[in-house]
Design an enzyme around this catalytic site. Structure first.
Site, PDB file in Angstrom:
ATOM      1  N   LYS A   1       0.841  -1.204   0.000  1.00 57.87           N
ATOM      2  CA  LYS A   1       0.000   0.000   0.000  1.00 57.87           C
ATOM      3  C   LYS A   1       0.873   1.249   0.000  1.00 57.87           C
ATOM      4  CE  LYS A   1      -1.634   1.772   4.048  1.00 57.87           C
ATOM      5  NZ  LYS A   1      -1.436   3.219   4.153  1.00 57.87           N
ATOM      6  N   ASN A   2       1.846   1.273   0.914  1.00 57.31           N
ATOM      7  CA  ASN A   2       2.629   2.500   1.085  1.00 57.31           C
ATOM      8  C   ASN A   2       3.565   2.779  -0.082  1.00 57.31           C
ATOM      9  OD1 ASN A   2       1.344   2.933   3.449  1.00 57.31           O
ATOM     10  ND2 ASN A   2       3.077   2.435   4.796  1.00 57.31           N
TER      11      ASN A   2
ATOM     12  N   ARG B   1      -3.740  10.575   4.495  1.00 54.81           N
ATOM     13  CA  ARG B   1      -2.541  11.389   4.603  1.00 54.81           C
ATOM     14  C   ARG B   1      -1.582  11.186   3.422  1.00 54.81           C
ATOM     15  NH1 ARG B   1       1.179  14.131   8.124  1.00 54.81           N
ATOM     16  NH2 ARG B   1       3.261  13.573   7.445  1.00 54.81           N
TER      17      ARG B   1
ATOM     18  N   ASP C   1      -4.573   8.460   9.352  1.00 57.37           N
ATOM     19  CA  ASP C   1      -4.620   7.741  10.623  1.00 57.37           C
ATOM     20  C   ASP C   1      -4.537   8.686  11.799  1.00 57.37           C
ATOM     21  OD1 ASP C   1      -4.596   5.393   9.352  1.00 57.37           O
ATOM     22  OD2 ASP C   1      -2.521   4.898   9.797  1.00 57.37           O
TER      23      ASP C   1
ATOM     24  N   ASP D   1       4.857   0.115  11.951  1.00 56.93           N
ATOM     25  CA  ASP D   1       3.605  -0.445  11.426  1.00 56.93           C
ATOM     26  C   ASP D   1       3.382  -1.900  11.850  1.00 56.93           C
ATOM     27  OD1 ASP D   1       3.004   1.949  10.286  1.00 56.93           O
ATOM     28  OD2 ASP D   1       3.428   1.360   8.226  1.00 56.93           O
TER      29      ASP D   1
HETATM   30  C1  UD1 Z   1       4.896   6.496   6.397  1.00 59.54           C
HETATM   31  C2  UD1 Z   1       3.912   5.370   6.268  1.00 59.54           C
HETATM   32  C3  UD1 Z   1       3.481   4.872   7.644  1.00 59.54           C
HETATM   33  C4  UD1 Z   1       4.717   4.487   8.450  1.00 59.54           C
HETATM   34  C5  UD1 Z   1       5.700   5.633   8.476  1.00 59.54           C
HETATM   35  C6  UD1 Z   1       7.001   5.287   9.165  1.00 59.54           C
HETATM   36  C7  UD1 Z   1       2.714   5.877   4.243  1.00 59.54           C
HETATM   37  C8  UD1 Z   1       1.423   6.235   3.616  1.00 59.54           C
HETATM   38  N1  UD1 Z   1       2.735   5.846   5.572  1.00 59.54           N
HETATM   39  O1  UD1 Z   1       4.231   7.583   7.049  1.00 59.54           O
HETATM   40  O2  UD1 Z   1       2.652   3.729   7.460  1.00 59.54           O
HETATM   41  O3  UD1 Z   1       4.298   4.211   9.766  1.00 59.54           O
HETATM   42  O4  UD1 Z   1       6.031   6.045   7.126  1.00 59.54           O
HETATM   43  O5  UD1 Z   1       7.570   4.154   8.608  1.00 59.54           O
HETATM   44  O6  UD1 Z   1       3.679   5.564   3.563  1.00 59.54           O
HETATM   45  N2  UD1 Z   1       7.462  14.154  10.862  1.00 59.54           N
HETATM   46  C9  UD1 Z   1       7.653  15.448  11.206  1.00 59.54           C
HETATM   47  N3  UD1 Z   1       7.893  16.362  10.221  1.00 59.54           N
HETATM   48  C10 UD1 Z   1       7.942  16.028   8.912  1.00 59.54           C
HETATM   49  C11 UD1 Z   1       7.731  14.680   8.567  1.00 59.54           C
HETATM   50  C12 UD1 Z   1       7.485  13.756   9.553  1.00 59.54           C
HETATM   51  O7  UD1 Z   1       7.615  15.815  12.367  1.00 59.54           O
HETATM   52  O8  UD1 Z   1       8.164  16.892   8.060  1.00 59.54           O
HETATM   53  C13 UD1 Z   1       7.188  13.162  11.938  1.00 59.54           C
HETATM   54  C14 UD1 Z   1       5.778  12.656  11.833  1.00 59.54           C
HETATM   55  O9  UD1 Z   1       4.912  13.505  12.543  1.00 59.54           O
HETATM   56  C15 UD1 Z   1       5.902  11.297  12.467  1.00 59.54           C
HETATM   57  C16 UD1 Z   1       7.326  10.835  12.116  1.00 59.54           C
HETATM   58  O10 UD1 Z   1       8.009  12.020  11.752  1.00 59.54           O
HETATM   59  O11 UD1 Z   1       5.796  11.386  13.850  1.00 59.54           O
HETATM   60  C17 UD1 Z   1       7.393   9.830  10.984  1.00 59.54           C
HETATM   61  O12 UD1 Z   1       6.892  10.394   9.800  1.00 59.54           O
HETATM   62  P1  UD1 Z   1       7.235   9.828   8.358  1.00 59.54           P
HETATM   63  O13 UD1 Z   1       8.467   8.969   8.412  1.00 59.54           O
HETATM   64  O14 UD1 Z   1       7.253  10.978   7.398  1.00 59.54           O
HETATM   65  O15 UD1 Z   1       6.029   8.874   8.067  1.00 59.54           O
HETATM   66  P2  UD1 Z   1       4.851   9.052   7.024  1.00 59.54           P
HETATM   67  O16 UD1 Z   1       5.415   9.314   5.667  1.00 59.54           O
HETATM   68  O17 UD1 Z   1       3.824   9.958   7.564  1.00 59.54           O
END
Ligand code: UD1
Length: 425
Positions: A22-23, A94, A118, A308
């Site tokens: 999915k991701n 998201r 989520d 995850d």
């Molecule tokens: C993606 C996955 C999710 C997985 C996660 C970590 C998708 C759709 N989702 O989420 O299933 O759990 O990777 O492997 O692919 N953060 C910041 N600032 C930013 C970016 C992120 O503070 O600019 C924080 C987020 O709030 C979060 C953490 O970093 O707490 C991880 O975020 P990120 O690695 O970007 O995950 P996602 O891309 O949201």
């Protein structure tokens, strides 16, 4: 108002086939926006989030056809695309933020509603924004939208250093950089298999990326990209969920189309818990004959233990022999699921980003509510080993990430039914 009615006590035995991730699929669909013409993506799972992403791309001006039968999505991208991603779709998922980079790269601007998805923590966008600004874009927030404008001459390559290897920020900046002027270096980049998958598709499209799979991506901008055909990498989180299911139910599951190397730490933990894991031609087989032993977990960016799979492992530890500590370093609200698990009698105490799990001999079935995709799966797994009946509410979360979950569980011997409860409002 769909719910799963789960009966505890089955030993899961049989085979499952894992679909594309999915991701990865969702992001690959966004990658397609970078080239005018027809891109074809295979192994795209038939889940709600894919439907939402397809609709988002249509609103941007693309023609999108998805075949559930062949699990293929065909995306026709016109020369001119819109630069606006509306709130009604973005709030539902998201991952819609994945269109941000391609929109700025293709149209020079983007209006993307601030995302929902989520309920697992604040999930900021600061690194996406800071990176785009360093590449020359002007970024503001207006009326709930992130508004981005690139300079007339386009974005410029530069040195970027992420505070944390964010998956989303790496993707946005990578997709913005492939057609930027000059060289962009993304240091401390995320290196999840899904990021590698995106890089492979981009390289096929003509992008110049070095360091794929490493924390330093060096991208030399090219004028334009061409559409391609690509197959999505297998879903390591779905595969890992089946592995946990085998261990929790003391079962024996052969998982096809799975990549063991993408799950090394998780599979090591299952081995430590007592499981037998063997490689097969196209995946692996997990079998378990005793009650699992507790195992400590610390979630970290890849190649660390995946966040995850954290709820599924808490469910496993809730019935394991012993006490363990689970540390969640990525999403602070992911422990909301623990309150629900406690309704089944699990002994889990949380303090900040730590959870102390004392394994119990038995859980007892109860009504519970899924708080996000992975939490939903963790609750179903717990229901499968609890005494009596567990009713899992809010299973639309599970439908966002797992294809025909209950049918696959039934084929392994579980007793689980999907029911629509009457809406009392
Ligand atoms: C993606 C996955 C999710 C997985 C996660 C970590 C998708 C759709 N989702 O989420 O299933 O759990 O990777 O492997 O692919 N953060 C910041 N600032 C930013 C970016 C992120 O503070 O600019 C924080 C987020 O709030 C979060 C953490 O970093 O707490 C991880 O975020 P990120 O690695 O970007 O995950 P996602 O891309 O949201």
């Amino acid at each position: 108002m769909d719910v799963f009615r789960v009966q505890g006590g089955a030993r899961l035995v049989g085979e499952v086939w894992v679909t594309g991730a999915k991701n990865s699929s969702l992001k690959l669909m966004a990658v397609a926006l970078l080239a005018t013409g027809r891109s074809v993506i295979h192994a795209v799972p038939n889940i709600l989030d894919v439907t939402i992403m397809a609709e988002l791309l249509r609103r941007l001006g693309c023609a999108v056809e998805y075949s559930a039968e062949t699990q293929t999505v065909v995306i026709d991208v016109p020369e001119q695309i819109s630069h606006r991603a509306d709130y009604d779709l973005v709030r539902r998922m998201r991952a819609s933020i994945a269109v941000l980079g391609p929109l700025v790269a293709r149209t020079g601007s983007a209006d993307v509603a601030l995302p929902g998805g989520d309920a697992i923590g604040s999930r900021g966008l600061d690194m996406h924004i800071a990176g785009l600004e360093l590449m020359g874009a002007e970024v503001t927030s207006e009326h709930g939208y992130l508004v981005v404008h690139a300079p007339e001459a386009g974005l410029s390559g530069t040195q970027l250093y992420l505070d944390f290897p964010s998956v989303g920020a790496t993707e946005t900046l990578l997709m913005a950089a492939v057609t930027a002027n000059g060289v962009t270096k993304i240091d401390n980049a995320a290196r999840e298999p899904e990021i590698i998958d995106i890089c492979l598709m981009l390289q096929d499209m003509g992008a110049q990326i070095e360091g794929v799979g490493s924390p330093l991506l060096t991208i030399t901008g090219v004028k334009s990209l061409k559409p391609v055909e690509h197959t999505t990498v297998s879903d390591r989180i779905v595969a890992g969920s089946w592995a946990v299911a085998a261990v929790m139910t003391q079962g024996d599951i052969t998982i096809h189309n799975a990549r063991m190397e993408h799950l090394s730490i998780a599979l090591e933990k299952l081995t430590a818990a007592g499981a037998k894991i063997e490689a097969t031609d196209d995946g692996f087989r997990v079998s378990m004959e005793t009650r699992p032993k507790s195992t400590d977990i610390v979630t970290l960016p890849y190649p660390g233990f995946p966040t995850d799979l954290q709820p599924q492992f808490i469910a496993l530890n809730a019935i394991a022999d012993g006490t363990c500590m689970v540390t969640e370093n990525l999403f602070e609200a992911r422990f909301r699921f623990v309150q629900e698990l406690s309704r089944l009698g699990a002994d889990v105490r949380t303090d900040g980003h730590h959870a102390l799990v004392r394994g119990k001999q038995k859980l007892s079935g109860a009504p519970v509510e899924a708080t996000d995709i992975r939490a939903g799966v963790g609750l179903v797994l717990a229901g499968l080993v609890a005494e009596g009946e567990t009713l899992v509410h809010c299973i639309d979360h599970i439908d966002r990430g797992y294809v025909k979950f209950e049918e696959q569980l039934r084929s392994l011997g579980a007793t689980i039914e999907r029911e629509t409860l009457p809406d009392l409002d």
